[in-house]
Scaffold this motif. Structure first.
Motif, PDB file in Angstrom:
ATOM      1  N   VAL A   1       7.033   3.931  -7.039  1.00 27.92           N
ATOM      2  CA  VAL A   1       7.422   2.690  -6.349  1.00 27.92           C
ATOM      3  C   VAL A   1       6.642   1.559  -6.993  1.00 27.92           C
ATOM      4  O   VAL A   1       5.405   1.546  -6.960  1.00 27.92           O
ATOM      5  N   LYS A   2       7.341   0.610  -7.604  1.00 33.57           N
ATOM      6  CA  LYS A   2       6.642  -0.422  -8.363  1.00 33.57           C
ATOM      7  C   LYS A   2       5.816  -1.339  -7.476  1.00 33.57           C
ATOM      8  O   LYS A   2       4.788  -1.871  -7.916  1.00 33.57           O
ATOM      9  N   GLU A   3       6.231  -1.542  -6.192  1.00 33.37           N
ATOM     10  CA  GLU A   3       5.418  -2.363  -5.292  1.00 33.37           C
ATOM     11  C   GLU A   3       4.057  -1.730  -5.053  1.00 33.37           C
ATOM     12  O   GLU A   3       3.036  -2.425  -4.958  1.00 33.37           O
ATOM     13  N   LYS A   4       4.013  -0.380  -4.974  1.00 33.66           N
ATOM     14  CA  LYS A   4       2.747   0.307  -4.748  1.00 33.66           C
ATOM     15  C   LYS A   4       1.820   0.152  -5.953  1.00 33.66           C
ATOM     16  O   LYS A   4       0.610  -0.044  -5.792  1.00 33.66           O
ATOM     17  N   ALA A   5       2.364   0.254  -7.150  1.00 33.01           N
ATOM     18  CA  ALA A   5       1.531   0.091  -8.339  1.00 33.01           C
ATOM     19  C   ALA A   5       0.938  -1.309  -8.418  1.00 33.01           C
ATOM     20  O   ALA A   5      -0.245  -1.491  -8.747  1.00 33.01           O
ATOM     21  N   LYS A   6       1.746  -2.318  -8.084  1.00 33.73           N
ATOM     22  CA  LYS A   6       1.270  -3.708  -8.123  1.00 33.73           C
ATOM     23  C   LYS A   6       0.199  -3.944  -7.052  1.00 33.73           C
ATOM     24  O   LYS A   6      -0.866  -4.518  -7.329  1.00 33.73           O
ATOM     25  N   LEU A   7       0.456  -3.500  -5.838  1.00 36.34           N
ATOM     26  CA  LEU A   7      -0.512  -3.697  -4.762  1.00 36.34           C
ATOM     27  C   LEU A   7      -1.796  -2.926  -5.024  1.00 36.34           C
ATOM     28  O   LEU A   7      -2.896  -3.375  -4.662  1.00 36.34           O
ATOM     29  N   PHE A   8      -1.677  -1.761  -5.653  1.00 35.24           N
ATOM     30  CA  PHE A   8      -2.872  -0.966  -5.948  1.00 35.24           C
ATOM     31  C   PHE A   8      -3.814  -1.730  -6.873  1.00 35.24           C
ATOM     32  O   PHE A   8      -5.034  -1.774  -6.637  1.00 35.24           O
ATOM     33  N   LEU A   9      -3.283  -2.347  -7.920  1.00 33.22           N
ATOM     34  CA  LEU A   9      -4.130  -3.081  -8.853  1.00 33.22           C
ATOM     35  C   LEU A   9      -4.740  -4.317  -8.200  1.00 33.22           C
ATOM     36  O   LEU A   9      -5.934  -4.612  -8.388  1.00 33.22           O
ATOM     37  N   ASP A  10      -3.931  -5.069  -7.455  1.00 39.94           N
ATOM     38  CA  ASP A  10      -4.468  -6.265  -6.779  1.00 39.94           C
ATOM     39  C   ASP A  10      -5.577  -5.906  -5.814  1.00 39.94           C
ATOM     40  O   ASP A  10      -6.626  -6.561  -5.773  1.00 39.94           O
ATOM     41  N   LYS A  11      -5.373  -4.878  -5.018  1.00 41.31           N
ATOM     42  CA  LYS A  11      -6.387  -4.469  -4.049  1.00 41.31           C
ATOM     43  C   LYS A  11      -7.624  -3.908  -4.755  1.00 41.31           C
ATOM     44  O   LYS A  11      -8.755  -4.102  -4.289  1.00 41.31           O
TER      45      LYS A  11
END
Length: 783
Positions: free
Chosen positions: A243-253
Motif C-alpha cells: 500500500v503506497k500510502e503506508k510506505a509514505k506515512l512510514f517514512l514521514d513518521k
C-alpha cells in the motif's frame, strides 16, 4: 568421407519442434500475465534529509579544519552513526505503534482481496491494554449483514453444543450489532462501521488481520533502505509496501520520530544545566539573606546611616579594588560549585552544566566535549550494551575528560585565590589610609562587600537560568527535510517488462534446453546425416516409415514407400551395371534383428519383379525366418531341406507368388539344429551356381551380422551387400560394426540403406510427383 556438421544441422532439431517451442512460449507468457494479474504489487516511497552537525560550532577553527581531512574526518562517522540510529529497532517499533501497522483490513474483491489502510471500512476498539494487543497474532472475517449488524467468523470461541445447534449458520459466523461488545480470547472488542464516502457496503466481506508488533517491526526493518554519500551529509531513505500510502506515512513518521529523539537528547543537557543553576540559586539566596540580615543588625546597633565620608580618590580606588575582589571571589565560588557537582555526579551517564560563567575558555570546551560524548554514548546504548567496544571507548574518554576538568578547575582556582589574596592585600593598604574611619564603619564595609558578592552571583545565576529556559524552548531538530516522502503510482515490483521478458526467455530456453538434452542423451540413428556423420560407407537410399497395414508395395503404387524402393532399385542397377552375364546377386543384412531386413528384401524383390525382371528371393535367415510370413507362402519345404537332402531339386523348393509371374521364392524351410554348418555345405554353392543362370536378380534375405556368423559364410556369392539400418532404433554406437565390415571388406560391395525414416522431420518424398491420377478429391467422390 564422413559428413561434417553444418549450422543447419545444428538448428534442424529445433526447427522440427517449432510448434512445441511456440506452445511453450505462449504458455510461459500466459503464466506471466496470470501472475501479473494476481500478484501483490509493491510501491516504493522515497524521502531525503540532511543531517545537521551542531558539534562543529563549538570547536576551535584550527581543530575543526584539521578534522575534516584524512584519518581525522568526523563528518562521515557522524552520518553513519545517525543512519544506524534511524535504522534502530526501537525507532521503527515506535513508528509501527503510532501508525497501527499491526492491524490490517482486507476488502474482498472480484478476483483477490486488497488492503485498505486510509479510511478503512471498519474501526475496532479494544478493551485490552496495548501490551496485550501488540502481541496478538490472529485474523478473522466479517460479513456485513445490514447497516446495523454483521457476521463475524474465526475469532469468537463457543462450545460445541452451541455450534451443533446453529447448523448451517456457522458458515456465516456469529451475528453481532455494530457498537456492541464482541467477546474474544484476548478481551472484548467493539466494531463500528465507517460512514460517508467510505461507508461499508452491505454483503461485503472484510478480513481483519492482527499481527505481533515484533514481527511487523522486523518486516519494516528489512523494507527500510538508506543510502548516503561519503562526502555529503545528505541521506536518502526509501521503503516498500503493498500500500503506497503506508510506505509514505512510514517514512514521514520515521523522520519525525528521529527528530523527536534528537530534541529529547538536547533537552536532557538543558535540563541538567537548569537543575544545577536552580540548586545554586537556592544556596546563594539563603547566603544573601543572611548577609542582608547581618548588615541590617550592624546598622541598627551602630546607628550608621551615611558612609560617604572618604575622599573621592580613595573611594574610587577602593571601588575598583572591591570590583576585582568580587570578580575573583565569584570565580572561586563558581569553581567550588562545579567541583561539588563533579564529586556528586561521578557516573558516565551524567551531563555537566555548560556556560555557568567560569572565565577560563578551556573549561567550557572540556565541558562541552564531555556532554557530547555522554549524549553519543547514551544514544549508542539504546541499540547496544556497555560491553560494546565503542561504548567502552566513550566511557574511558568521559572519565579522562572529568579528570582533566578537575585538574583544570584546581589550577584555575589556585590562580584566582592568588589574585584574590593579592587584592585583599591591596584592600588592606587602602583601608590603612582611611585611618580616621571608625572601626564599626570598616566592619560594615566588610559586610557590604560580602553582600555585593552574593548579590552579583545571584543576579548572574538568574540570567543563566533565563538563558537555559530560552534554550529549552528553541531546540532544533537534527534532520532537515530536503524532500518529503513521495510514493509513485507505478509499482516497483513485480516489474511487468522484466516478468514478461523473463517469461519469454524461459519459454524459449526451456523447450530448447529440453530438446538439446534429449538430443544429447539420444544415441539413435534418425536420418541419413546421422549415418554420414558417424561412418564413411556408401549410401544407397532410405525407406520412409509406413503404416503397418500396408507392408508390401504393389505394382501400381504411388506411395512414398514405393517410390523409395524404385529409387533404390535404380541405384542398384547403377552400382551393378558392369554385371551382364549372370544374375545380379544382392544380399540384405543388418546389425541386429527387427531392423527390416525381410521387409526390405521382399519389397525390393517385388520392385524388380514389377519391372518385369525375373527375380528370385532366397530366405537364408534360417534361424528366425520372416519373409514367408509377409508373402503368405508355405514354409514346409525350403532351403534347409534342399541342403540336407540331395534328392531334392530346385523345382521342389521353389514357391511362386500368386499374381506375379516374375517372382520366385525359396523359403527357409525347416529350422535346423545346425544352421551355420548347413550354410557351409557344397549344396549351397551349387544352388547359387544354378540360379544365377535362370534369373536376372537374386535377392537374399540373410541373418544379422551383429548376432550370428551365418551371413559371413555365404558372403562370397554376393555382388552387392545392402546393409539395412532402422531409423529411430539402431544405436549410433553400433555403426562402428558396419564401418568395420566395410573397411575390412568382409561384405563385398557394401552399401547402407536406412529403413523407417520419418520424412516429416526432414526432406522426404511427395514433391507433387507420382500422385495417384485416379484418386478423386473428397468433393468429387459422389459425382
Amino acid at each position: 568421407m564422413k559428413q561434417k556438421e553444418d549450422f543447419r544441422d545444428l538448428i534442424q532439431p529445433y526447427l522440427h519442434k517449432w510448434k512445441f517451442i511456440l506452445l511453450c512460449v505462449i504458455i510461459a507468457i500466459g503464466c506471466a500475465f496470470v501472475y501479473l494479474r494476481y500478484a501483490d504489487y509493491e510501491y516504493e516511497a522515497k524521502a531525503t534529509i540532511k543531517i545537521k552537525d551542531d558539534k562543529s560550532k563549538n570547536k576551535l577553527p584550527e581543530i575543526s579544519s584539521l578534522q575534516n581531512y584524512g584519518l581525522f574526518s568526523q563528518d562521515q562517522n557522524n552520518v553513519l552513526d545517525e543512519i544506524e540510529i534511524i535504522k534502530s529497532r526501537n525507532l521503527i517499533e515506535s513508528v509501527v505503534k503510532d501508525l497501527k501497522f499491526n492491524i490490517q483490513y482486507f476488502v474482498e474483491g472480484r478476483i483477490q482481496d486488497h488492503e485498505v489502510y486510509k479510511n478503512p471500512p471498519l474501526n475496532i476498539n479494544f478493551s485490552a491494554s496495548d501490551s496485550i494487543i501488540q502481541k496478538i497474532d490472529t485474523s478473522f472475517n466479517i460479513r456485513i449483514n445490514s447497516s446495523k449488524d454483521f457476521y463475524i467468523q474465526g475469532i469468537v470461541e463457543e462450545n460445541k453444543l452451541l455450534k451443533e445447534l446453529k447448523g448451517n449458520d456457522e458458515v456465516k459466523g456469529d451475528l453481532y450489532d455494530f457498537g456492541k461488545s464482541v467477546p474474544t480470547s484476548f478481551g472484548d472488542i467493539i466494531i463500528t462501521p465507517n460512514i460517508g464516502q467510505y461507508a461499508t457496503k452491505i454483503g461485503s466481506n472484510i478480513k481483519i488481520k492482527i499481527s505481533p508488533i515484533n514481527g511487523v517491526t522486523s518486516n519494516y526493518k528489512t523494507k527500510l533502505q538508506i543510502e548516503s554519500n561519503e562526502l555529503s551529509s545528505i541521506i536518502k531513505i526509501s521503503a516498500r509496501d503493498n500500500v503506497k500510502e503506508k510506505a509514505k506515512l512510514f517514512l514521514d513518521k520515521l523522520i519525525e520520530k528521529y527528530n523527536e529523539d534528537v530534541i529529547n537528547d538536547k533537552n536532557l543537557v538543558v535540563e541538567a544545566t537548569s537543575e544545577f543553576i536552580n540548586n545554586r540559586l537556592e544556596v546563594v539566596s539563603k547566603e544573601l539573606g543572611q548577609v542582608d540580615l547581618t548588615a541590617e543588625d550592624l546598622q541598627q546597633a551602630n546607628k550608621l546611616t551615611d558612609l560617604q565620608t572618604q575622599s573621592t580618590l580613595v573611594l574610587q580606588n577602593e571601588r575598583d579594588n572591591e570590583a576585582k575582589l568580587v570578580a575573583a571571589a565569584n570565580q572561586i565560588q563558581l569553581i567550588d560549585y562545579m567541583r561539588d557537582h563533579l564529586d556528586a555526579n561521578d557516573s558516565a551517564n551524567d551531563l555537566l552544566p555548560t556556560n555557568i560563567g567560569i572565565s577560563d575558555n578551556s573549561i567550557a570546551q572540556v565541558t562541552q566535549k564531555h556532554n557530547e560524548l555522554v549524549l553519543e554514548r547514551n544514544r549508542i546504548l539504546k541499540n547496544s550494551s556497555e560491553k560494546n567496544p565503542t561504548v567502552v571507548n566513550l566511557t574511558n574518554q568521559i572519565n579522562q575528560l572529568k579528570n582533566n576538568l578537575t585538574q583544570s578547575l584546581n589550577s584555575v582556582k589556585s590562580s584566582n585565590e592568588i589574585t584574590y589574596n593579592s587584592l585583599l592585600s591591596e584592600n588592606a593598604r587602602i583601608n590603612s589610609r582611611i585611618f580616621s574611619a571608625p572601626i564599626k564603619e570598616r566592619q560594615f564595609r566588610d559586610i557590604k562587600r560580602q553582600q555585593d558578592i552574593k548579590e552579583s552571583l545571584y543576579l548572574y545565576l538568574l540570567e543563566k537560568r533565563e538563558e537555559s529556559a530560552i534554550t529549552h524552548g528553541v531546540s532544533s531538530p537534527n534532520a532537515k527535510i530536503v524532500d518529503k516522502a513521495y510514493a509513485s503510482s507505478v509499482p516497483v515490483a513485480p516489474k511487468k517488462t522484466i516478468i514478461l521478458l523473463a517469461a519469454l526467455i524461459l519459454g524459449f530456453s526451456f523447450p530448447i534446453a529440453l530438446i538439446y538434452l534429449l538430443n544429447l542423451l539420444d544415441t539413435k540413428v534418425h536420418n541419413v546425416n546421422d549415418v554420414k556423420k558417424a561412418i564413411d560407407v556408401p549410401f544407397i537410399g532410405d525407406i520412409p516409415r509406413s503404416s503397418k497395414k500396408k507392408q508390401l508395395i504393389s505394382k501400381v503404387d504411388y506411395s512414398p514407400k514405393a517410390e523409395a524402393f524404385r529409387m533404390v532399385r535404380t541405384n542398384i542397377d547403377f552400382m551393378l551395371k558392369s554385371i551382364d552375364k549372370k544374375a545380379k546377386t544382392i544380399f540384405v543384412t543388418s546389425t541386429t534383428s527387427k531392423e527390416g531386413k525381410s521387409h526390405t528384401s521382399i519389397n525390393l524383390a517385388l520392385s524388380f519383379s514389377y519391372s518385369e525382371k525375373k527375380t528370385l528371393l532366397i530366405e537364408t535367415d534360417i534361424r528366425v525366418p520372416k519373409a514367408t510370413n509377409y508373402l503368405n507362402v508355405k514354409n514346409e519345404v525350403g532351403l534347409t531341406n534342399y541342403i540336407s537332402d540331395p534328392d531334392l531339386s530346385l523345382k521342389d523348393i521353389l514357391a511362386n507368388l500368386e499374381g506375379n509371374d516374375f517372382l520366385d521364392i525359396i523359403p527357409s524351410g525347416v529350422i535346423p539344429p545346425n544352421p551355420a554348418e548347413l550354410l557351409m555345405s557344397k549344396r549351397m554353392n551349387d544352388l547359387f551356381s544354378l540360379v544365377e543362370k535362370k534369373y536376372d536378380y537374386i535377392i537374399v534375405d540373410t541373418a544379422a551380422v551383429g548376432l550370428v556368423t551365418d551371413t559371413m559364410l555365404i558372403s562370397s556369392h554376393a555382388d552387392l551387400f545392402i546393409y539395412v539400418m532402422r531409423a529411430n532404433y539402431l544405436d549410433t554406437r553400433q555403426l562402428k560394426l558396419a564401418e568395420t565390415m566395410y573397411q575390412e571388406k568382409r561384405l563385398p560391395n557394401m552399401a547402407i540403406l536406412l529403413n523407417g525414416v520419418n520424412h516429416k522431420k526432414g526432406n522426404g518424398y511427395g514433391y507433387g510427383y507420382g500422385k495417384n491420377p485416379n484418386k478423386k478429391k473428397w468433393w468429387k467422390i459422389n459425382k
